[in-house]
Design an enzyme around this catalytic site. Structure first.
Site, mmCIF file in Angstrom:
data_model
loop_
_atom_site.group_PDB
_atom_site.id
_atom_site.type_symbol
_atom_site.label_atom_id
_atom_site.label_comp_id
_atom_site.label_asym_id
_atom_site.label_seq_id
_atom_site.Cartn_x
_atom_site.Cartn_y
_atom_site.Cartn_z
ATOM 1 N N HIS A 120 0.813 -1.234 0.000
ATOM 2 C CA HIS A 120 0.000 0.000 0.000
ATOM 3 C C HIS A 120 0.843 1.279 0.000
ATOM 4 O O HIS A 120 0.318 2.360 -0.249
ATOM 5 C CB HIS A 120 -0.922 0.053 1.218
ATOM 6 C CG HIS A 120 -1.974 -1.006 1.233
ATOM 7 N ND1 HIS A 120 -2.849 -1.197 0.188
ATOM 8 C CD2 HIS A 120 -2.293 -1.946 2.173
ATOM 9 C CE1 HIS A 120 -3.664 -2.209 0.473
ATOM 10 N NE2 HIS A 120 -3.344 -2.680 1.667
ATOM 11 N N ASP A 171 -2.800 -10.787 -2.100
ATOM 12 C CA ASP A 171 -3.336 -10.206 -0.860
ATOM 13 C C ASP A 171 -4.798 -9.809 -1.104
ATOM 14 O O ASP A 171 -5.173 -9.474 -2.230
ATOM 15 C CB ASP A 171 -2.515 -8.970 -0.483
ATOM 16 C CG ASP A 171 -2.868 -8.427 0.892
ATOM 17 O OD1 ASP A 171 -2.140 -8.724 1.854
ATOM 18 O OD2 ASP A 171 -3.880 -7.699 1.011
ATOM 19 N N HIS A 198 -6.286 -7.234 -0.285
ATOM 20 C CA HIS A 198 -6.406 -5.806 -0.612
ATOM 21 C C HIS A 198 -5.645 -5.488 -1.889
ATOM 22 O O HIS A 198 -4.623 -6.122 -2.172
ATOM 23 C CB HIS A 198 -5.838 -4.952 0.533
ATOM 24 C CG HIS A 198 -6.481 -5.240 1.858
ATOM 25 N ND1 HIS A 198 -5.931 -6.101 2.779
ATOM 26 C CD2 HIS A 198 -7.637 -4.780 2.389
ATOM 27 C CE1 HIS A 198 -6.742 -6.166 3.851
ATOM 28 N NE2 HIS A 198 -7.771 -5.381 3.630
ATOM 29 N N ASP A 212 -4.574 -12.889 3.783
ATOM 30 C CA ASP A 212 -5.856 -12.394 4.309
ATOM 31 C C ASP A 212 -7.089 -12.707 3.450
ATOM 32 O O ASP A 212 -8.203 -12.436 3.903
ATOM 33 C CB ASP A 212 -5.761 -10.881 4.651
ATOM 34 C CG ASP A 212 -5.020 -10.060 3.620
ATOM 35 O OD1 ASP A 212 -4.717 -10.591 2.532
ATOM 36 O OD2 ASP A 212 -4.747 -8.867 3.890
#
Ligand SMILES: [Zn+2]
Length: 289
Positions: free
Chosen positions: A68, A105, A107, A192
């Site tokens: 990120h 991931d 995200h 995740d």
């Protein structure tokens, strides 16, 4: 190579002042700057070991994660964009011109996408829950300028699981990777999307992660002399992270016995998948293959 020098100095000075919140999710302690340097540097060592053919594949088990972090902003627990730095490091030091980054991931790796959005030397492929944090990663984000076509997003609806991820890998990632012909594959491995990780709503199992890693391992064998480097991104259920990392290492070392102590998801909802994959195939001109 990835961050503004001013941003790096600011992170250092926040640590020297005793730490602080960098954004609503991302907190720094006095030692976070050092930890973040070790995380980025640890992945560079993992890349170097593979590029020098000391090992075929490697896994940088590092914290904090990185995908990120943007050029001048920490967010989503990430301080430096480890995988983006590793891609630039590989291009700059090992006489190669094409790096594939695969990010599973849950995200979207907005920082990684941003770092290479105009760049045709790094192809970024991401599967991620959508709509979800950080908000980016729709199918129409495909890169721009020279980088157009070198960003491939596969947004996943809450409830999709092993079957959908495996089809995204088999039907989109494999042909895209064959077209690109990477000389190194980097993987932003976030665990995740597992059904037991409560940060998100995907339904992947440990067995599902092992199947995805198998696809990546086969691609590395076929396309880039087995050069395959993993780095840890998210993952907030510790039993999941431990089991998934073990399963990854089992696949990489050729052990066919995958241990999945948590079992399959029971809440899988595949609705909408056919339409989504068809749309992405159309955009990637893959319908004939
Ligand atoms: Zn994540």
């Amino acid at each position: 190579m990835v961050h503004d020098p001013d941003y790096i100095s600011r992170i250092k000075s926040v640590a020297e002042r005793g730490g602080d919140w960098l954004d609503p999710d991302t907190v720094m302690s006095p030692k976070s700057y050092k930890a973040a340097l070790y995380a980025a540097g640890g992945l560079l060592i993992a890349v170097e070991a593979v590029m020098k053919e000391e090992v075929n594949s490697s896994f940088a088990l590092v914290r904090p994660p990185g995908h990120h972090a943007t050029r001048n902003q920490a967010m989503g627990f990430c301080i430096f964009n480890n995988v983006a730095i590793a891609a630039k490091f590989a291009l700059a030091n090992f006489n190669i011109g094409r790096v594939l980054i695969v990010d599973f991931d849950v995200h979207h790796g907005n920082g990684t996408q941003e770092a290479f959005y105009n760049n045709s030397k790094v192809l970024y492929f991401s599967t991620h829950q959508y709509p979800f944090y950080p908000g980016t990663g729709w199918v129409d984000e495909v890169g721009s300028g020279e980088g157009e076509g070198y960003t491939v997003n596969f947004p996943m609806a809450a409830g999709w699981g092993d079957e959908e991820y495996l089809r995204a890998f088999n039907e989109i990632l494999i042909p895209v990777a064959r077209r690109f012909q990477p000389q190194l594959i980097l993987v932003s491995a976030g665990f995740d999307p597992h059904w037991a990780d409560t940060i998100a709503m995907m339904q992947v199992s440990i067995t599902g992660f092992a199947q995805m890693v198998t696809v990546l391992n086969n691609l590395a064998s076929e396309l880039c002399r087995k050069r395959l480097v993993f780095t840890l991104e998210g993952g907030y259920n510790l039993q999941v992270v431990a089991s998934a990392v073990r399963a990854t290492l089992d696949v990489l070392s050729g052990n066919p016995q995958i241990v999945d102590p948590l079992g399959k998801a029971t809440g899988r909802k595949p609705e909408g998948f056919e339409e989504r994959i068809k749309k992405i195939k159309q955009m990637q001109h893959l319908l004939q293959q």
